[in-house]
Design a protein around this motif. Structure first.
Motif, PDB file in Angstrom:
ATOM      1  N   ASN A 107       0.855  -1.183   0.000  1.00 27.60           N
ATOM      2  CA  ASN A 107       0.000   0.000   0.000  1.00 27.60           C
ATOM      3  C   ASN A 107       0.893   1.236   0.000  1.00 27.60           C
ATOM      4  N   LYS A 108       0.480   2.267  -0.697  1.00 28.10           N
ATOM      5  CA  LYS A 108       1.292   3.471  -0.832  1.00 28.10           C
ATOM      6  C   LYS A 108       0.683   4.651  -0.094  1.00 28.10           C
ATOM      7  N   LEU A 109       1.550   5.366   0.609  1.00 26.65           N
ATOM      8  CA  LEU A 109       1.162   6.592   1.296  1.00 26.65           C
ATOM      9  C   LEU A 109       2.085   7.693   0.801  1.00 26.65           C
ATOM     10  N   LEU A 110       1.510   8.735   0.235  1.00 29.04           N
ATOM     11  CA  LEU A 110       2.313   9.825  -0.308  1.00 29.04           C
ATOM     12  C   LEU A 110       3.127  10.484   0.804  1.00 29.04           C
ATOM     13  N   CYS A 111       4.446  10.430   0.681  1.00 29.83           N
ATOM     14  CA  CYS A 111       5.327  10.982   1.720  1.00 29.83           C
ATOM     15  C   CYS A 111       6.736  11.086   1.161  1.00 29.83           C
ATOM     16  N   ASN A 112       7.204  12.300   0.943  1.00 32.03           N
ATOM     17  CA  ASN A 112       8.537  12.515   0.417  1.00 32.03           C
ATOM     18  C   ASN A 112       9.594  12.118   1.443  1.00 32.03           C
ATOM     19  N   ARG A 113      10.711  11.627   0.951  1.00 32.02           N
ATOM     20  CA  ARG A 113      11.786  11.168   1.837  1.00 32.02           C
ATOM     21  C   ARG A 113      12.326  12.286   2.723  1.00 32.02           C
ATOM     22  N   ASP A 152      18.993  -6.470   3.074  1.00 30.47           N
ATOM     23  CA  ASP A 152      18.951  -6.958   1.692  1.00 30.47           C
ATOM     24  C   ASP A 152      17.756  -6.385   0.931  1.00 30.47           C
ATOM     25  N   LYS A 153      16.608  -6.325   1.610  1.00 28.78           N
ATOM     26  CA  LYS A 153      15.396  -5.812   0.966  1.00 28.78           C
ATOM     27  C   LYS A 153      15.128  -4.350   1.307  1.00 28.78           C
ATOM     28  N   ASP A 154      15.917  -3.815   2.245  1.00 27.53           N
ATOM     29  CA  ASP A 154      15.701  -2.464   2.765  1.00 27.53           C
ATOM     30  C   ASP A 154      14.261  -2.290   3.244  1.00 27.53           C
ATOM     31  N   GLU A 155      13.812  -3.251   4.066  1.00 29.74           N
ATOM     32  CA  GLU A 155      12.470  -3.232   4.635  1.00 29.74           C
ATOM     33  C   GLU A 155      12.553  -3.256   6.154  1.00 29.74           C
ATOM     34  N   TRP A 156      11.594  -2.608   6.780  1.00 30.88           N
ATOM     35  CA  TRP A 156      11.508  -2.569   8.237  1.00 30.88           C
ATOM     36  C   TRP A 156      10.274  -3.343   8.693  1.00 30.88           C
ATOM     37  N   THR A 157      10.450  -4.190   9.704  1.00 34.30           N
ATOM     38  CA  THR A 157       9.325  -4.905  10.296  1.00 34.30           C
ATOM     39  C   THR A 157       9.226  -4.503  11.755  1.00 34.30           C
ATOM     40  N   PHE A 180       3.327  -1.887  16.363  1.00 32.66           N
ATOM     41  CA  PHE A 180       2.690  -0.887  17.209  1.00 32.66           C
ATOM     42  C   PHE A 180       1.194  -0.987  16.994  1.00 32.66           C
ATOM     43  N   SER A 181       0.444  -0.548  17.992  1.00 37.22           N
ATOM     44  CA  SER A 181      -1.012  -0.580  17.949  1.00 37.22           C
ATOM     45  C   SER A 181      -1.543  -1.994  17.682  1.00 37.22           C
ATOM     46  N   LYS A 182      -0.896  -2.982  18.325  1.00 38.33           N
ATOM     47  CA  LYS A 182      -1.307  -4.394  18.227  1.00 38.33           C
ATOM     48  C   LYS A 182      -1.380  -4.868  16.782  1.00 38.33           C
ATOM     49  N   THR A 183      -0.460  -4.323  15.970  1.00 38.21           N
ATOM     50  CA  THR A 183      -0.419  -4.628  14.548  1.00 38.21           C
ATOM     51  C   THR A 183       1.035  -4.820  14.123  1.00 38.21           C
ATOM     52  N   VAL A 184       1.278  -5.822  13.272  1.00 34.71           N
ATOM     53  CA  VAL A 184       2.612  -6.058  12.731  1.00 34.71           C
ATOM     54  C   VAL A 184       2.698  -5.410  11.353  1.00 34.71           C
ATOM     55  N   TRP A 185       3.675  -4.526  11.197  1.00 36.29           N
ATOM     56  CA  TRP A 185       3.832  -3.729   9.987  1.00 36.29           C
ATOM     57  C   TRP A 185       5.127  -4.085   9.261  1.00 36.29           C
ATOM     58  N   LYS A 186       5.078  -3.932   7.946  1.00 37.63           N
ATOM     59  CA  LYS A 186       6.300  -3.964   7.150  1.00 37.63           C
ATOM     60  C   LYS A 186       6.327  -2.664   6.350  1.00 37.63           C
ATOM     61  N   LEU A 187       7.469  -1.962   6.409  1.00 37.96           N
ATOM     62  CA  LEU A 187       7.591  -0.650   5.779  1.00 37.96           C
ATOM     63  C   LEU A 187       8.812  -0.587   4.870  1.00 37.96           C
ATOM     64  N   LYS A 188       8.682   0.166   3.812  1.00 39.02           N
ATOM     65  CA  LYS A 188       9.833   0.557   3.008  1.00 39.02           C
ATOM     66  C   LYS A 188       9.479   1.878   2.339  1.00 39.02           C
ATOM     67  N   GLN A 189      10.508   2.585   1.866  1.00 40.63           N
ATOM     68  CA  GLN A 189      10.208   3.882   1.294  1.00 40.63           C
ATOM     69  C   GLN A 189      10.934   4.099  -0.017  1.00 40.63           C
ATOM     70  N   SER A 190      10.291   4.887  -0.868  1.00 39.23           N
ATOM     71  CA  SER A 190      10.891   5.349  -2.105  1.00 39.23           C
ATOM     72  C   SER A 190      11.012   6.861  -2.000  1.00 39.23           C
ATOM     73  N   GLU A 191      11.326   7.507  -3.090  1.00 38.59           N
ATOM     74  CA  GLU A 191      11.552   8.955  -3.032  1.00 38.59           C
ATOM     75  C   GLU A 191      10.316   9.719  -2.565  1.00 38.59           C
ATOM     76  N   ASP A 192       9.151   9.299  -3.040  1.00 43.81           N
ATOM     77  CA  ASP A 192       7.934  10.068  -2.778  1.00 43.81           C
ATOM     78  C   ASP A 192       6.844   9.305  -2.043  1.00 43.81           C
ATOM     79  N   PHE A 193       7.109   8.038  -1.681  1.00 45.58           N
ATOM     80  CA  PHE A 193       6.076   7.233  -1.031  1.00 45.58           C
ATOM     81  C   PHE A 193       6.629   6.464   0.160  1.00 45.58           C
ATOM     82  N   GLN A 246       5.720   2.992   1.748  1.00 45.78           N
ATOM     83  CA  GLN A 246       4.971   1.792   1.399  1.00 45.78           C
ATOM     84  C   GLN A 246       4.820   0.913   2.637  1.00 45.78           C
ATOM     85  N   TYR A 247       3.676   0.266   2.767  1.00 42.39           N
ATOM     86  CA  TYR A 247       3.439  -0.539   3.958  1.00 42.39           C
ATOM     87  C   TYR A 247       2.574  -1.758   3.660  1.00 42.39           C
TER      88      TYR A 247
END
Length: 331
Positions: free
Chosen positions: A4-10, A32-37, A40-53, A55-56
Motif C-alpha cells: 500500500n502506498k502513502l504519499l510521503c517525500n523522503r 537486503d530488501k531495505d524493509e523494516w518490520t 505498534f497498535s497491536k499490529t505487525v507492519w512492514k515498511l519501506k520507502q521510495s523517493e515520494d512514497f 509503502q506498507y
C-alpha cells in the motif's frame, strides 16, 4: 502481498534515522530488501520507502484481519484505518521540512546536522509501551533493551500472528504487568532491579485509573505531567521526559543523559565541561537552554542532534549519503 502506498517525500520521513535512533525498540531492518518490520497498535507492519512514497503491508493485527486492508469493496465503519494509524504514528500531519528550516535559522549546528539527518520524526508512541520500554532502558544498551521488551510481550502480551517462522506479540496491557507475581518472574527472566520498577509502576497506574491516567497527563502542562510521572516507582527525570516527549505530545520535553550533556557542554554551554555527573541544576539548565533556542518543539529538534552525534550513525555515513533525497530540478 501487495504494498500500500502513502504519499510521503523522503525529506519528510527517513525510516532509518527515525526507527533506529533509540525511540522504539520493536523495529528490525532487513538490509537486503531495505524493509523494516515492527509492531505498534497491536499490529505487525512492514515498511519501506521510495523517493515520494512510504509503502506498507499489514502482516497481522489484533484490530482486524490483514485481508481487510486489501479489500476495496468493504465499507465497514468499525474497520481500522491503517493509513490513519501510520500517519498518526509518524506525526505526518506536521510539516517537518518547514520546522527544519526554522531550527536551522536558529542554530548553525542544527543546520549542518540536518543536511545528512533529514526526515527524523518523533514517533507518537503508546504511553504504556513507551513507559515500560524506557524503564528497561535504564543503564542498558539497545540490544538488551530490545530483548527485555520482547520478553515482556512474549510472556504478557497477546500473540498477533506468526510470519516466516516468527511469532509476533502485542505489548501487554498495564494490568497484565501489575500482578504480585510479575516481579519475581521478570527477575527470573534477567530484568534485575527493573523487575520491581515495572511491577510497582504498573500497580500504581492501575490504582490511579489504568491507561486513562495517561490521558490526564496528556492534557496537563509539560512540567506538571513530568512531576506526576516521577511519582511512579523507578521513574526519574530522564525517563519522565522520554515519556512526555515520545507519547504524551509534550514536544518541548528534553531527556538529558550523559550523551546529551556532552553535546550541550561541547557546543553550547562550555562552562559545564568537565563535570563528572549531571546534577539536577545542570539538567534543568540544559533543557531550558534548548527550549529557549528551539521553542516548544525543542525535544524533537534536539533528537536530530542526538542522532547526528550517535557513533552507530557516524560509522555508516556512506549509506546515509547514498540514500539522500535527490533534489528535483526546477522546471
Amino acid at each position: 502481498m501487495n504494498w500500500n502506498k502513502l504519499l510521503c517525500n523522503r525529506n519528510e520521513l527517513q525510516l532509518r534515522g527515525t526507527l533506529n535512533g533509540g525511540q522504539s525498540f520493536r523495529w528490525t531492518h532487513n538490509k537486503d530488501k531495505d524493509e523494516w518490520t515492527g509492531i505498534f497498535s497491536k499490529t505487525v507492519w512492514k515498511l519501506k520507502q521510495s523517493e515520494d512514497f512510504l509503502q506498507y503491508q499489514i502482516i497481522g493485527s489484533l484490530k482486524n484481519p490483514p485481508e481487510s486492508i486489501k479489500s476495496k469493496t468493504r465499507k465497514d465503519a468499525n474497520e481500522p484505518n491503517f493509513e490513519v494509524m501510520l500517519k498518526k504514528y509518524f506525526r505526518l500531519e506536521l510539516p517537518l521540512t518547514k520546522y527544519y528550516e526554522e531550527w536551522s535559522e536558529k542554530d548553525a549546528l542544527f543546520k549542518t546536522a540536518c543536511k545528512q539527518f533529514y526526515g527524523i520524526r518523533m514517533l507518537a508512541q503508546e504511553p504504556v509501551e513507551n513507559l515500560f520500554s524506557f524503564i528497561c532502558s535504564q543503564n542498558n544498551h539497545i540490544s538488551r533493551i530490545s530483548s527485555m521488551v520482547e520478553k515482556l510481550c512474549t510472556f504478557y502480551g497477546e500473540e498477533i500472528c506468526e510470519y516466516e517462522g516468527v511469532k509476533y506479540y502485542s505489548f501487554p496491557d498495564v494490568n497484565k504487568l501489575s500482578g504480585s507475581q510479575v516481579e519475581q518472574k521478570l527477575r527470573d527472566l534477567g530484568f534485575g532491579y527493573r523487575a520491581k520498577f515495572i511491577q510497582k509502576s504498573a500497580a500504581q497506574i492501575v490504582e490511579w485509573g489504568g491507561e486513562e491516567w495517561f490521558d490526564t497527563l496528556h492534557n496537563m502542562k509539560y512540567k506538571d505531567a513530568r512531576q506526576e510521572l516521577m511519582k511512579l516507582c523507578g521513574i526519574g527525570p530522564k525517563v519522565a521526559d522520554c515519556i512526555c516527549l515520545m507519547s504524551l505530545n509534550h514536544l518541548e520535553a528534553l531527556p538529558v543523559d550523559t550523551h546529551v550533556y556532552q553535546i550541550a557542554a561541547h557546543n553550547y554551554l562550555p562552562h559545564l565541561r568537565g563535570k563528572k555527573n549531571v546534577t539536577d541544576k545542570m539538567y534543568a539548565e540544559i533543557g531550558d537552554h534548548f527550549r529557549q533556542l528551539y521553542g516548544d518543539m525543542a525535544g524533537w529538534a534536539h533528537t536530530v542532534l542526538f542522532c547526528a552525534d550517535l557513533k552507530k550513525f557516524q560509522t555508516d555515513t556512506s549509506d546515509m549519503e547514498n540514500s539522500k533525497p535527490k533534489k528535483k530540478r526546477k522546471k
